[in-house]
Design a protein around this motif. Structure first.
Motif, short mmCIF file in Angstrom:
data_model
loop_
_atom_site.label_atom_id
_atom_site.label_comp_id
_atom_site.label_asym_id
_atom_site.label_seq_id
_atom_site.Cartn_x
_atom_site.Cartn_y
_atom_site.Cartn_z
N SER A 29 40.55 40.28 38.20
CA SER A 29 39.74 39.09 38.48
C SER A 29 40.61 37.89 38.81
O SER A 29 40.29 37.11 39.72
CB SER A 29 38.83 38.77 37.28
OG SER A 29 39.59 38.33 36.16
N LEU A 30 41.74 37.73 38.09
CA LEU A 30 42.63 36.60 38.39
C LEU A 30 43.35 36.81 39.72
O LEU A 30 43.56 35.86 40.48
CB LEU A 30 43.64 36.41 37.26
CG LEU A 30 44.53 35.17 37.39
CD1 LEU A 30 43.70 33.89 37.35
CD2 LEU A 30 45.60 35.14 36.28
N LEU A 31 43.72 38.06 40.02
CA LEU A 31 44.33 38.34 41.32
C LEU A 31 43.41 37.89 42.45
O LEU A 31 43.85 37.26 43.43
CB LEU A 31 44.64 39.82 41.46
CG LEU A 31 45.76 40.40 40.59
CD1 LEU A 31 45.78 41.92 40.71
CD2 LEU A 31 47.11 39.83 40.99
N VAL A 32 42.13 38.23 42.34
CA VAL A 32 41.16 37.90 43.39
C VAL A 32 41.03 36.39 43.57
O VAL A 32 41.12 35.87 44.69
CB VAL A 32 39.79 38.53 43.09
CG1 VAL A 32 38.71 37.97 44.02
CG2 VAL A 32 39.85 40.05 43.24
N THR A 33 40.82 35.67 42.47
CA THR A 33 40.59 34.23 42.60
C THR A 33 41.86 33.50 43.05
O THR A 33 41.79 32.56 43.85
CB THR A 33 40.08 33.63 41.28
OG1 THR A 33 40.99 33.94 40.21
CG2 THR A 33 38.70 34.18 40.94
N PHE A 44 31.35 36.84 34.02
CA PHE A 44 30.94 38.24 34.16
C PHE A 44 31.70 39.22 33.29
O PHE A 44 31.32 40.38 33.19
CB PHE A 44 31.16 38.68 35.62
CG PHE A 44 32.60 38.93 35.94
CD1 PHE A 44 33.10 40.22 35.96
CD2 PHE A 44 33.49 37.88 36.17
CE1 PHE A 44 34.44 40.47 36.22
CE2 PHE A 44 34.82 38.12 36.42
CZ PHE A 44 35.30 39.41 36.44
N LEU A 45 32.78 38.80 32.65
CA LEU A 45 33.77 39.71 32.07
C LEU A 45 33.17 40.73 31.10
O LEU A 45 33.58 41.88 31.07
CB LEU A 45 34.86 38.90 31.38
CG LEU A 45 36.16 39.65 31.06
CD1 LEU A 45 36.82 40.18 32.33
CD2 LEU A 45 37.12 38.73 30.31
N HIS A 46 32.17 40.30 30.34
CA HIS A 46 31.59 41.19 29.32
C HIS A 46 30.18 41.66 29.71
O HIS A 46 29.44 42.16 28.86
CB HIS A 46 31.54 40.48 27.97
CG HIS A 46 32.89 40.11 27.44
ND1 HIS A 46 33.67 40.99 26.70
CD2 HIS A 46 33.61 38.96 27.57
CE1 HIS A 46 34.81 40.38 26.38
NE2 HIS A 46 34.80 39.17 26.90
N GLN A 47 29.82 41.52 30.98
CA GLN A 47 28.44 41.80 31.41
C GLN A 47 28.27 43.17 32.05
O GLN A 47 27.16 43.56 32.41
CB GLN A 47 27.96 40.72 32.38
CG GLN A 47 27.87 39.35 31.71
CD GLN A 47 27.45 38.26 32.68
OE1 GLN A 47 27.37 38.47 33.89
NE2 GLN A 47 27.18 37.08 32.15
N GLN A 48 29.36 43.93 32.23
CA GLN A 48 29.33 45.28 32.78
C GLN A 48 28.75 45.36 34.19
O GLN A 48 28.16 46.36 34.58
CB GLN A 48 28.57 46.23 31.84
CG GLN A 48 29.26 46.39 30.49
CD GLN A 48 28.72 47.54 29.69
OE1 GLN A 48 27.62 48.05 29.95
NE2 GLN A 48 29.48 47.99 28.72
N GLU A 49 28.90 44.31 34.94
CA GLU A 49 28.65 44.36 36.38
C GLU A 49 29.60 43.39 37.05
O GLU A 49 29.81 42.28 36.58
CB GLU A 49 27.19 44.08 36.74
CG GLU A 49 26.64 42.74 36.29
CD GLU A 49 25.19 42.56 36.71
OE1 GLU A 49 24.36 43.41 36.37
OE2 GLU A 49 24.89 41.53 37.35
N CYS A 50 30.21 43.84 38.14
CA CYS A 50 31.26 43.07 38.77
C CYS A 50 31.11 43.14 40.28
O CYS A 50 30.90 44.22 40.85
CB CYS A 50 32.63 43.62 38.36
SG CYS A 50 34.04 42.79 39.14
N LEU A 99 36.36 35.35 45.52
CA LEU A 99 35.39 35.03 44.48
C LEU A 99 35.04 36.29 43.72
O LEU A 99 35.06 37.40 44.27
CB LEU A 99 34.12 34.43 45.09
CG LEU A 99 34.28 33.09 45.83
CD1 LEU A 99 32.96 32.70 46.50
CD2 LEU A 99 34.74 31.99 44.89
N ILE A 100 34.71 36.13 42.44
CA ILE A 100 34.32 37.27 41.61
C ILE A 100 33.29 36.81 40.58
O ILE A 100 33.35 35.68 40.08
CB ILE A 100 35.56 37.88 40.92
CG1 ILE A 100 35.20 39.19 40.20
CG2 ILE A 100 36.23 36.90 39.98
CD1 ILE A 100 36.40 40.02 39.79
N GLY A 101 32.33 37.68 40.31
CA GLY A 101 31.29 37.34 39.35
C GLY A 101 30.40 38.55 39.11
O GLY A 101 30.78 39.69 39.39
N ASN A 102 29.19 38.30 38.60
CA ASN A 102 28.23 39.40 38.48
C ASN A 102 27.42 39.50 39.76
O ASN A 102 27.68 38.80 40.73
CB ASN A 102 27.36 39.23 37.23
CG ASN A 102 26.47 37.99 37.30
OD1 ASN A 102 26.22 37.43 38.37
ND2 ASN A 102 25.99 37.54 36.15
#
Length: 319
Positions: free
Chosen positions: A223-227, A242-248, A232-235
């Motif tokens: 996630s940090l590599l992408v940003t 999104f980190l603990h939401q099990q969708e990326c 952008l990264i999220g659900n």
């Protein structure tokens, strides 16, 4: 070997990742001799996972004894779980690939400080590719600055994903999601390592990524590599937490927005109306009538393809 240009904690993470990579590469020389056990259906763990994780934790714990750890195989057993500094570790992301000798797997290490990812390493030992990022300092591949791709039109994009493989996964829903994406892009890939998938988005090798069922250690470093590479990264609905939401979902800024539009209705956070529409589509796809219609269409297509074609008549020729 440490680099004077890297943050000291990132340097230590690189040292830990390379130590784990040495263990993995040595085991890969005789992968059939590796002991494998099964955590659940299609979810494997090997002695290499455990040895790699021990090497990482020992390296980091020796340097930072007051830090905490969240690791795939040992959870929060090591360090101080209440620390502001938590190392999030996947010692071998892509275990199923590894045990088959399929060379797509990696080591993933991230440092979370007060809940925010600050340092990241994704190391591919088969290619000796080292992806690194520090918050605010950019993302790098083997000391070369990387950026997400410049593609903006979804139909030109290559997207990566992961397939459902656990008991209870909604396979029909994933087929719908893949269908939405496949019809609108240049291609869909399933490499088998989410951490590498995200690193490849950061490097511009692919233009986007989506998957459900992922844990923090699968995506924290990526996630940090992408940003830091400008993505952008999220659900699936576009929310960044999104980190603990099990969708990326990740991608270039323009592609990310288009993927959110396509996949947002499949999110656990979608509106009630969107969820109802998705369930209705699933029911329609699962009915015998729908299956029969698909089979009939396929049969008609096959007959049409097999039918002999007549040469054009002279009076059919264009003027």
């Amino acid at each position: 070997m440490s680099s004077p240009h890297l943050h000291p904690m990132l340097n230590m993470a690189v040292k830990a990742a390379r130590a784990a990579g040495t263990i993995i590469n040595r085991a890969a020389l005789d992968v059939e001799a590796v002991r494998v056990s099964q955590k659940q259906v299609n979810d494997f763990v090997t002695e290499v996972d455990h040895a790699s994780e021990r090497a990482i934790i020992e390296t980091l714990l020796d340097a930072y004894p007051s830090h905490g750890f969240l690791a795939e195989e040992s959870g929060q057993l090591h360090g101080d779980k209440n620390s502001d500094h938590i190392w999030i570790i996947d010692p071998l992301d892509g275990t199923t690939n590894f045990i088959h000798g399929f060379p797509v797997y990696c080591v993933s290490i991230a440092l979370s400080v007060r809940g925010r990812i600050e340092q990241a390493v994704v190391y591919d030992p088969t290619r000796n590719d080292l992806f690194t990022a520090s918050r605010g300092r950019g993302a790098f591949l083997n000391d070369r600055r990387i950026r997400v791709s410049k593609r903006t039109r979804l139909q030109e994009c290559l997207i990566s994903t992961g397939f459902p493989f656990r008991k209870g996964d909604n396979f029909q829903r994933y087929l719908q999601m893949m269908g939405e994406v496949m019809q609108r892009t240049a291609g869909l890939r399933r490499p088998g390592s989410a951490a590498l998938d995200l690193a490849y988005v950061a490097a511009g090798y692919t233009d986007g990524f989506f998957e459900t069922g992922l844990q923090p250690w699968d995506v924290a470093a990526g996630s940090l590599l992408v940003t830091e590479a400008g993505g952008l990264i999220g659900n699936f609905t576009g929310e960044a937490d999104f980190l603990h939401q099990q969708e990326c979902l990740a991608g270039t800024p323009r592609v990310y927005g288009q993927l959110v539009t396509l996949l947002g209705k499949y999110s656990k956070f979608a509106s009630a109306g969107e969820k109802a529409a998705v369930r209705e589509a699933e029911r329609a796809a699962a009915t015998p009538a729908a299956s029969g219609e698909l089979a009939q269409n396929a049969e008609q297509g096959a007959e049409a393809a097999a039918a002999p074609t007549e040469p054009p008549r002279a009076d059919d020729a264009p003027f």
